[in-house]
Scaffold this motif. Structure first.
Motif, PDB file in Angstrom:
ATOM      1  N   GLY A 171       0.811  -1.225   0.000  1.00 24.19           N
ATOM      2  CA  GLY A 171       0.000   0.000   0.000  1.00 24.19           C
ATOM      3  C   GLY A 171       0.835   1.261   0.000  1.00 24.19           C
ATOM      4  O   GLY A 171       1.613   1.517  -0.911  1.00 24.19           O
ATOM      5  N   SER A 172       0.723   2.085   1.057  1.00 26.66           N
ATOM      6  CA  SER A 172       1.401   3.385   1.116  1.00 26.66           C
ATOM      7  C   SER A 172       2.906   3.265   1.350  1.00 26.66           C
ATOM      8  O   SER A 172       3.620   4.238   1.231  1.00 26.66           O
ATOM      9  CB  SER A 172       0.793   4.231   2.233  1.00 26.66           C
ATOM     10  N   GLY A 173       3.377   2.094   1.683  1.00 27.77           N
ATOM     11  CA  GLY A 173       4.804   1.875   1.913  1.00 27.77           C
ATOM     12  C   GLY A 173       5.009   0.907   3.066  1.00 27.77           C
ATOM     13  O   GLY A 173       4.189   0.813   3.971  1.00 27.77           O
ATOM     14  N   LEU A 174       6.117   0.202   3.021  1.00 26.73           N
ATOM     15  CA  LEU A 174       6.424  -0.812   4.022  1.00 26.73           C
ATOM     16  C   LEU A 174       7.218  -0.190   5.166  1.00 26.73           C
ATOM     17  O   LEU A 174       8.294   0.360   4.952  1.00 26.73           O
ATOM     18  CB  LEU A 174       7.238  -1.944   3.383  1.00 26.73           C
ATOM     19  N   ASP A 175       6.660  -0.267   6.356  1.00 24.33           N
ATOM     20  CA  ASP A 175       7.367   0.197   7.541  1.00 24.33           C
ATOM     21  C   ASP A 175       8.100  -0.968   8.198  1.00 24.33           C
ATOM     22  O   ASP A 175       9.280  -0.873   8.500  1.00 24.33           O
ATOM     23  CB  ASP A 175       6.400   0.843   8.527  1.00 24.33           C
ATOM     24  N   SER A 176       7.387  -2.088   8.397  1.00 24.07           N
ATOM     25  CA  SER A 176       8.013  -3.269   9.003  1.00 24.07           C
ATOM     26  C   SER A 176       7.132  -4.485   8.776  1.00 24.07           C
ATOM     27  O   SER A 176       6.030  -4.386   8.236  1.00 24.07           O
ATOM     28  CB  SER A 176       8.217  -3.050  10.510  1.00 24.07           C
ATOM     29  N   ILE A 177       7.634  -5.643   9.219  1.00 20.80           N
ATOM     30  CA  ILE A 177       6.882  -6.903   9.198  1.00 20.80           C
ATOM     31  C   ILE A 177       6.747  -7.346  10.653  1.00 20.80           C
ATOM     32  O   ILE A 177       7.716  -7.290  11.411  1.00 20.80           O
ATOM     33  CB  ILE A 177       7.632  -8.001   8.396  1.00 20.80           C
ATOM     34  N   MET A 178       5.556  -7.766  11.036  1.00 19.17           N
ATOM     35  CA  MET A 178       5.364  -8.228  12.408  1.00 19.17           C
ATOM     36  C   MET A 178       4.609  -9.546  12.424  1.00 19.17           C
ATOM     37  O   MET A 178       4.007  -9.952  11.427  1.00 19.17           O
ATOM     38  CB  MET A 178       4.622  -7.192  13.251  1.00 19.17           C
ATOM     39  N   VAL A 179       4.657 -10.211  13.570  1.00 18.72           N
ATOM     40  CA  VAL A 179       3.939 -11.463  13.798  1.00 18.72           C
ATOM     41  C   VAL A 179       2.817 -11.162  14.779  1.00 18.72           C
ATOM     42  O   VAL A 179       3.024 -10.469  15.771  1.00 18.72           O
ATOM     43  CB  VAL A 179       4.880 -12.523  14.415  1.00 18.72           C
ATOM     44  N   ASP A 180       1.624 -11.661  14.487  1.00 14.17           N
ATOM     45  CA  ASP A 180       0.505 -11.481  15.417  1.00 14.17           C
ATOM     46  C   ASP A 180      -0.560 -12.527  15.107  1.00 14.17           C
ATOM     47  O   ASP A 180      -0.436 -13.276  14.131  1.00 14.17           O
ATOM     48  CB  ASP A 180      -0.080 -10.073  15.286  1.00 14.17           C
ATOM     49  N   ARG A 181      -1.591 -12.549  15.928  1.00 12.86           N
ATOM     50  CA  ARG A 181      -2.731 -13.443  15.730  1.00 12.86           C
ATOM     51  C   ARG A 181      -3.629 -12.869  14.645  1.00 12.86           C
ATOM     52  O   ARG A 181      -3.806 -11.657  14.551  1.00 12.86           O
ATOM     53  CB  ARG A 181      -3.539 -13.595  17.020  1.00 12.86           C
ATOM     54  N   HIS A 182      -4.196 -13.761  13.841  1.00 12.49           N
ATOM     55  CA  HIS A 182      -5.116 -13.330  12.800  1.00 12.49           C
ATOM     56  C   HIS A 182      -6.382 -12.788  13.458  1.00 12.49           C
ATOM     57  O   HIS A 182      -6.879 -13.375  14.418  1.00 12.49           O
ATOM     58  CB  HIS A 182      -5.448 -14.503  11.879  1.00 12.49           C
ATOM     59  N   PRO A 183      -6.927 -11.675  12.969  1.00 10.63           N
ATOM     60  CA  PRO A 183      -8.103 -11.081  13.615  1.00 10.63           C
ATOM     61  C   PRO A 183      -9.342 -11.988  13.613  1.00 10.63           C
ATOM     62  O   PRO A 183     -10.107 -11.985  14.563  1.00 10.63           O
ATOM     63  CB  PRO A 183      -8.383  -9.820  12.807  1.00 10.63           C
ATOM     64  N   GLN A 184      -9.536 -12.762  12.566  1.00  9.31           N
ATOM     65  CA  GLN A 184     -10.696 -13.649  12.504  1.00  9.31           C
ATOM     66  C   GLN A 184     -10.408 -15.015  13.114  1.00  9.31           C
ATOM     67  O   GLN A 184     -11.273 -15.611  13.735  1.00  9.31           O
ATOM     68  CB  GLN A 184     -11.141 -13.849  11.057  1.00  9.31           C
TER      69      GLN A 184
END
Length: 194
Positions: free
Chosen positions: A134-147
């Motif tokens: 999208g508007s630009g890559l700031d970082s990559i993170m790991v998290d739980r899927h919202p659904q």
């Protein structure tokens, strides 16, 4: 206290006594059912003639008459399959380690080295990578899927503060289709679940 236990065990004792009485009288008891339906003999094997056996579909018990290892096309496929597996194994191992180890907590960004590897070897091959960044890559993170809260996945954190998940499986499929176009569908069909 022992009385309830005896009452519960009486039907089993009666069953054993019935079997014992049948054996003592010389009457063979009915055969026990096998624990697995596959262990039951259907009796169809005895009814099929030898002529029908030759035209019937081979069963699991029949020895193979054709060895695939002798087929040059099969051997070429297995060699290429090994090549593809060697090619993608490092990034699969890294992605699984990132997602399934305690190396990163939920919501934590990747280290610079891991982020570079994920962006270079996965994200750039995603079918919708431009939309993901999208508007630009700031970082990559790991998290739980919202659904699907039990699933951990990788997220692109955009420069505008938004974030969106991406599938490393989709990235790998696209990479394989790009690098191995003639073998991609067969490989994906055999090695990816969906």
């Amino acid at each position: 206290m022992a009385a309830p236990l005896l009452r519960e065990g009486i039907p089993l004792l009666r069953l054993r006594l019935q079997r014992y009485n049948l054996l003592a009288a010389g009457i063979p008891p009915s055969p026990r059912r096998p624990w697995c339906a596959a262990a039951e003999s259907t009796g169809l094997e005895e009814e099929v003639s030898s002529a029908e056996k030759s035209s019937a579909v081979p069963s699991v018990r029949d020895p193979k008459k054709y060895h695939m290892l002798d087929d040059p096309d099969y051997r070429k496929w297995k060699d290429k399959e090994e090549e593809i597996l060697r090619d993608i194994q490092p990034i699969i191992s890294l992605a699984r380690e990132i997602l399934h180890s305690n190396r990163y907590k939920d919501g934590e960004g990747l280290t610079v080295a891991d982020e570079e590897a994920v962006v270079d070897m996965l994200l750039r091959y995603h079918p919708h990578s431009e939309d993901k960044v999208g508007s630009g890559l700031d970082s990559i993170m790991v998290d739980r899927h919202p659904q699907f809260r039990w699933t951990r996945c990788l997220f692109v954190v955009r420069t505008n503060g938004g974030w969106i998940d991406f599938s490393y499986h989709k990235c790998l499929r696209a990479y394989i289709r790009d690098k191995y176009p003639s073998l991609a569908e067969r490989f994906i069909g055999e090695h990816f679940r969906h």
